[in-house]
Design a protein around this motif. Sequence first.
Motif, mmCIF file in Angstrom:
data_model
loop_
_atom_site.group_PDB
_atom_site.id
_atom_site.type_symbol
_atom_site.label_atom_id
_atom_site.label_comp_id
_atom_site.label_asym_id
_atom_site.label_seq_id
_atom_site.Cartn_x
_atom_site.Cartn_y
_atom_site.Cartn_z
ATOM 1 N N GLY A 259 19.213 52.678 39.135
ATOM 2 C CA GLY A 259 18.741 51.823 40.212
ATOM 3 C C GLY A 259 17.321 51.360 39.978
ATOM 4 O O GLY A 259 16.696 50.788 40.879
ATOM 5 N N SER A 260 16.811 51.593 38.778
ATOM 6 C CA SER A 260 15.418 51.291 38.467
ATOM 7 C C SER A 260 15.269 50.240 37.371
ATOM 8 O O SER A 260 14.154 49.914 36.973
ATOM 9 C CB SER A 260 14.672 52.575 38.069
ATOM 10 N N PHE A 261 16.402 49.707 36.887
ATOM 11 C CA PHE A 261 16.370 48.564 35.980
ATOM 12 C C PHE A 261 16.932 47.315 36.656
ATOM 13 O O PHE A 261 16.982 46.250 36.048
ATOM 14 C CB PHE A 261 17.175 48.851 34.709
ATOM 15 N N PRO B 238 14.163 60.758 42.837
ATOM 16 C CA PRO B 238 13.797 61.563 41.665
ATOM 17 C C PRO B 238 13.663 63.048 41.959
ATOM 18 O O PRO B 238 13.565 63.862 41.038
ATOM 19 C CB PRO B 238 12.433 60.987 41.272
ATOM 20 N N TYR B 239 13.632 63.403 43.253
ATOM 21 C CA TYR B 239 13.501 64.821 43.589
ATOM 22 C C TYR B 239 14.756 65.603 43.214
ATOM 23 O O TYR B 239 14.692 66.794 42.911
ATOM 24 C CB TYR B 239 13.244 64.999 45.089
ATOM 25 N N ILE C 12 12.709 63.906 33.460
ATOM 26 C CA ILE C 12 13.143 62.758 34.259
ATOM 27 C C ILE C 12 12.533 61.472 33.724
ATOM 28 O O ILE C 12 11.319 61.353 33.552
ATOM 29 C CB ILE C 12 12.747 62.956 35.733
ATOM 30 N N LEU C 13 13.400 60.473 33.489
ATOM 31 C CA LEU C 13 12.996 59.133 33.093
ATOM 32 C C LEU C 13 13.436 58.146 34.170
ATOM 33 O O LEU C 13 14.407 58.387 34.886
ATOM 34 C CB LEU C 13 13.634 58.746 31.759
ATOM 35 N N HIS C 14 12.732 57.024 34.272
ATOM 36 C CA HIS C 14 13.122 55.982 35.227
ATOM 37 C C HIS C 14 12.624 54.645 34.727
ATOM 38 O O HIS C 14 11.676 54.566 33.923
ATOM 39 C CB HIS C 14 12.554 56.274 36.621
ATOM 40 N N GLY C 15 13.257 53.575 35.210
ATOM 41 C CA GLY C 15 12.841 52.232 34.854
ATOM 42 C C GLY C 15 11.687 51.742 35.715
ATOM 43 O O GLY C 15 11.125 52.501 36.520
ATOM 44 N N GLU D 38 8.623 60.205 33.482
ATOM 45 C CA GLU D 38 8.079 59.145 32.644
ATOM 46 C C GLU D 38 8.781 57.831 32.946
ATOM 47 O O GLU D 38 9.994 57.811 33.179
ATOM 48 C CB GLU D 38 8.248 59.464 31.154
ATOM 49 N N GLU D 39 8.026 56.744 32.940
ATOM 50 C CA GLU D 39 8.591 55.417 33.134
ATOM 51 C C GLU D 39 8.895 54.788 31.780
ATOM 52 O O GLU D 39 8.097 54.891 30.839
ATOM 53 C CB GLU D 39 7.620 54.537 33.906
ATOM 54 N N VAL D 40 10.058 54.137 31.679
ATOM 55 C CA VAL D 40 10.431 53.385 30.477
ATOM 56 C C VAL D 40 10.730 51.951 30.900
ATOM 57 O O VAL D 40 11.361 51.717 31.929
ATOM 58 C CB VAL D 40 11.640 54.020 29.765
#
Length: 425
Positions: free
Chosen positions: A331-333, A341-342, A351-354, A374-376
């Motif tokens: 849901g982050s791209f 994220p919790y 944990i990675l997220h867009g 971390e954000e990617v």
Amino acid sequence: MGAAPLTLTYHLYRAVTALAAPLALRAARKRFIARNGPMTRFPERNGRFSEPRPAGPLIWLHAVSVGEFLSILDLVRDLTQDGTKVLVTTTTSSAAELAAQRLPSGVLHQFAPVDTPGAVRRFLDHWHPDLAVFVESEIWPNQIVMAHKRGIPLALINARLSGKSLEQWQKHRSTARALLSRFSRILCQTDTTRNALIQLSSDDDTIETTGDMKAAAGALPYDPSEVERLAPLLAKRPLWVASSTHEGEEDQVSAAHRAVIREHADALLILVPRHPERGDAIEALLKQKGWTIARRSRGDLVAPDTQVYLADTLGETGLWYHLSPIVLVGGSFTPVGGHNPYEPAHFGCAILHGPLYANFTLAYEAMRAAGACEEVEDAAALGGAVADLIRSDRQQNLARNASAFIDQAGNNRAGVVSSLISLMK
């Protein structure tokens, strides 16, 4: 402070929703069918009840979808400790399925009425709750005004306000004040939201900050017997989870996994779509891209040559978080606002997220500051990050930081319970 006068904008809204009720119901029906909702229960969306009202005081809690529903589960358990009756409403069928699985015994579930005068009137006539509680950003004018007119106390909990929503409300400041002033209590996730709502409502007596209830929710459940069955199949393979993905994200996750496979030939991706009913479409996409897949809903086992495991079932996210050391929260791209994220933090995942996470901005900012995620930016960055994290010290550091963060995160749930109960006296 008393309720502010209703505005012309509200009266126009009420008139339009009354006249357009058949169209609104038709649109709701179309969405209901698309999400595989149980059609025998669709009349609930029109305010038609399918359960009798229990005797005694009744609290109505409205949580629109899965994320909001999960955030109030522990609160529901707290509220029912002394025998208080609770009715939970949701809008989506996926949230309704989770409600059937996870609500405590005796707690009722219904689909929420569409916000037309007729549907809301029928709903309130039957249930006549002693307290109405809305979760996060659920501001439905007819429900609020009609419940207030009947003398039902109103509360908004875990309130959040995006920049876009604030901008819209500021254009209709008088209407915002009219609606917000009808709440007896507004409990916010952050001081930023609290200050914004005070500016809109011109009232700071009923608005306070209690923190994010999603952070205070317990860990997602999982079946230990499934862990015992699956762990041996997965133990020797590099493993990562892409969770709560939406349409368009599976393409990016597939490209990322291609990069992971180049460095770790036996890597396995567990793909957990946000809406399991998309399973057929996702399977077709994955096959088109040449992946060897197994599918959870079909009972397929993970074989040595399985490259993607499509976990298209509901209520098993905790199982995949328990089994996997690395998690991408989807849901982050795509511009849906991100997801919680919790939840993977409870399991000590890296944990990675867009880059698109408007609904969880503060959560991700706090977790990144703690080195807990971390954000990617895109598929290439995601693939590189996963490949690098596999069997590395950095993965272990992220995991430890995530566990430490969630241990320290808190929400005054006891204070929320006390605040809500006081409104019924």
